[in-house]
Design a protein around this motif. Sequence first.
Motif, PDB file in Angstrom:
ATOM      1  N   SER A   8       0.873  -1.174  -0.013  1.00  7.49           N
ATOM      2  CA  SER A   8       0.192   0.095  -0.072  1.00  7.49           C
ATOM      3  C   SER A   8       0.934   1.231   0.006  1.00  7.49           C
ATOM      4  CB  SER A   8      -0.955   0.018   1.207  1.00  7.49           C
ATOM      5  OG  SER A   8      -0.205  -0.022   2.429  1.00  7.49           O
ATOM      6  N   PRO A   9       0.482   2.308  -0.338  1.00  7.68           N
ATOM      7  CA  PRO A   9       1.260   3.571  -0.346  1.00  7.68           C
ATOM      8  C   PRO A   9       1.601   3.910   0.885  1.00  7.68           C
ATOM      9  CG  PRO A   9      -0.642   3.921  -1.843  1.00  7.68           C
ATOM     10  CD  PRO A   9      -1.081   2.565  -1.053  1.00  7.68           C
ATOM     11  N   ALA A  67       3.329   7.417   2.782  1.00  7.31           N
ATOM     12  CA  ALA A  67       3.703   8.960   2.314  1.00  7.31           C
ATOM     13  C   ALA A  67       4.740   9.448   3.369  1.00  7.31           C
ATOM     14  CB  ALA A  67       2.679   9.800   2.304  1.00  7.31           C
ATOM     15  N   LEU A  74      -3.834  14.092   0.700  1.00  8.45           N
ATOM     16  CA  LEU A  74      -3.290  12.541   0.794  1.00  8.45           C
ATOM     17  C   LEU A  74      -4.858  11.769   0.907  1.00  8.45           C
ATOM     18  CD1 LEU A  74      -0.626  12.985   3.250  1.00  8.45           C
ATOM     19  CD2 LEU A  74      -0.428  12.186   1.097  1.00  8.45           C
ATOM     20  N   VAL A  87      -4.196   7.719   0.288  1.00  8.68           N
ATOM     21  CA  VAL A  87      -2.903   7.371   1.161  1.00  8.68           C
ATOM     22  C   VAL A  87      -3.128   7.360   2.483  1.00  8.68           C
ATOM     23  CG1 VAL A  87      -0.492   7.899   1.339  1.00  8.68           C
ATOM     24  CG2 VAL A  87      -1.402   8.018  -0.923  1.00  8.68           C
ATOM     25  N   GLU A  88      -3.264   6.269   3.149  1.00 13.11           N
ATOM     26  CA  GLU A  88      -3.360   6.119   4.549  1.00 13.11           C
ATOM     27  C   GLU A  88      -2.398   6.130   5.504  1.00 13.11           C
ATOM     28  OE1 GLU A  88      -6.131   2.864   5.310  1.00 13.11           O
ATOM     29  OE2 GLU A  88      -7.653   3.580   3.866  1.00 13.11           O
ATOM     30  N   ASP A  89      -1.395   5.813   4.954  1.00 15.33           N
ATOM     31  CA  ASP A  89      -0.098   5.611   5.892  1.00 15.33           C
ATOM     32  C   ASP A  89       0.794   6.793   5.568  1.00 15.33           C
ATOM     33  OD1 ASP A  89       2.021   4.590   7.287  1.00 15.33           O
ATOM     34  OD2 ASP A  89       2.033   2.772   6.355  1.00 15.33           O
ATOM     35  N   ARG A  90       0.863   7.575   6.552  1.00 15.75           N
ATOM     36  CA  ARG A  90       1.390   8.809   6.427  1.00 15.75           C
ATOM     37  C   ARG A  90       2.420   9.106   7.573  1.00 15.75           C
ATOM     38  NH1 ARG A  90      -4.400  12.325   5.746  1.00 15.75           N
ATOM     39  NH2 ARG A  90      -5.208  10.802   4.117  1.00 15.75           N
ATOM     40  N   LEU A 129       6.013   9.737  -1.970  1.00 18.63           N
ATOM     41  CA  LEU A 129       5.199   8.397  -1.714  1.00 18.63           C
ATOM     42  C   LEU A 129       6.205   6.997  -2.437  1.00 18.63           C
ATOM     43  CD1 LEU A 129       1.937   9.517  -3.546  1.00 18.63           C
ATOM     44  CD2 LEU A 129       2.328   9.434  -1.119  1.00 18.63           C
ATOM     45  N   LEU A 155       5.078   3.495  -3.557  1.00  9.65           N
ATOM     46  CA  LEU A 155       4.250   2.827  -4.123  1.00  9.65           C
ATOM     47  C   LEU A 155       4.286   1.296  -4.428  1.00  9.65           C
ATOM     48  CD1 LEU A 155       3.505   5.538  -6.722  1.00  9.65           C
ATOM     49  CD2 LEU A 155       2.303   5.307  -4.576  1.00  9.65           C
ATOM     50  N   LEU A 159      -2.026   6.015  -9.136  1.00 10.74           N
ATOM     51  CA  LEU A 159      -1.137   7.269  -8.925  1.00 10.74           C
ATOM     52  C   LEU A 159      -0.312   7.613  -9.565  1.00 10.74           C
ATOM     53  CD1 LEU A 159      -0.759   5.715  -4.973  1.00 10.74           C
ATOM     54  CD2 LEU A 159      -1.939   8.069  -5.750  1.00 10.74           C
TER      55      LEU A 159
END
Length: 533
Positions: free
Chosen positions: A88-89, A91, A103, A108-111, A128, A130, A147
């Motif tokens: 998963s993406p 960031a 976002l 993109v959930e993972d930040r 990002l 990816l 993306l």
Amino acid sequence: MFRKKLSLTERLEALREATDLGEGLVSPAEHAALARVADAAAERRALSGEHTVVGFFGATGSGKTSLFNAVVGEDLGKTAARRPTTSSPLAAVWDPAGSEELLDWLQVEDRRNRTGDFAPGAGPVILLDLPDFDSVEPEHRAIATRLAGQVDVLVWVTDPEKYADSIIHDHFIRPHASHSSVTLAVLNKSDRLTAEDARRVSASLEQLLVDDGLKKVSVIRTSARDGSGIDDLRKAIAKVASAHSAQQARIEADLRTVTAPFVGRQSLKEPTATDKRRLDDHLAEAAGADRLAAATAAAYRKRLGQKTGWLLTSWLLRLRADPLKRLGLREDADETGVHRSSIPQLDASGRAVANRGVRGYAQAVSAGLPDRWASAVVDQTEQIVDSLPEDLDRAAARTKLPAQPSRAWGLFTVVQWLALVAALVGIGWYLLAAFLPGVLYPFMDEIIPDIEGWPIPTLLIVGGLLLGIVLGMFTGVFGLAIGSGVKHRTRRALRREVASISQEKVVEPLLAVRARYLEFLDAIRRAAGNAGN
């Protein structure tokens, strides 16, 4: 010719216009591409314009994630137990204020927020990491593909083993060939090569990128293991970000890509006046122009005969049906368009003539049009030919028919009556003398006088009858000559009505498809950045 540079807003408005005009008339894939770019650009511009979004794309085993961590300066994967692989993406966000909605749009959930600046003058940056675009998981490839169409800057990460892989070139780099200004190419794991081999592989990769259509893209050699080239990559990213134009450059590149299949298409040939005249000829023939003109001329001759013929025989003409009334036609034009004639509906031959004319004109209109637009002309043509019989009947009803003799012919009617009265006077004179001979005998010489030996009653009878017959023959011959002119005028009047019908019911609907295509091309050219001043 001087060209005005259009603003990005104007170009996006033109793209939206082209998208609307092309709906149902370009292929579903082409229309989806137009709509996708229009929607994505509008959505991206509505979000943070300060952040530059940089996406790292690479194949499995290219070392993309390790390179990403090296550029970030920390192995972000170690702090995320739920992300053992790049599924998963992820960031890395510098200056996160205002990045949340952006976002969210990128899904993109993972930040991971970073402190400080990515680089001096670079401004807010989002990197990002990816999923691998050659993953066996369709979902991973779908995320990478989506993306690739959303990020501002594309970083293509390859390695010496897979740099020539067709997947990255055919499915990712080549479709984004117009994005050179926001594209960075990286040859990772270059530490595994000798200096000479690294130069050779880099040159080979650069040539492949040129073959893909990219221009002025240099290959940055890196190694996440020994850190070589990492600073060069950071500087390249910072250079693009510091210009604060990546977002606009990306959108402009998308516009060039999505409009490229349509730009430069050949101009269309205008249907000519000859094409229109040929159409009118066929429709006039199908509408029975000759038959209607002949009926009008026959009606004129019949009415003229009734009005000016010999009174002893002209009444017989009234027993014959009026040719126009038999067809349900009136002399006056039906301006309301609701009157219907009794002309029989087009038979197979008439329909064939009309259809041939319409399809011939449709062929002239569709010359040069792409297949789907030409098919739209064909579909419109089929609708037109279905309604043609009624339209042609309406043209006949709307035609003013010159079948009524002018009032001037009334003088001949008066003379005919005078001639008949003279003959009747002569006959009555003789009857009077015959039935009352005893009473009139003393006055016989005076009652039946003569002129040069010809009794006056005889002269009245013979003169009245001869005058009536001669006048009837004269007006009959004259009626034939005038009838020829009536026939010509009627045919010409019907052709005018048919030309009007064909303009309204055939030409305008078919040209509307062509005009829509030209409007579509004009909008495409403006979206591509071309417009005359």
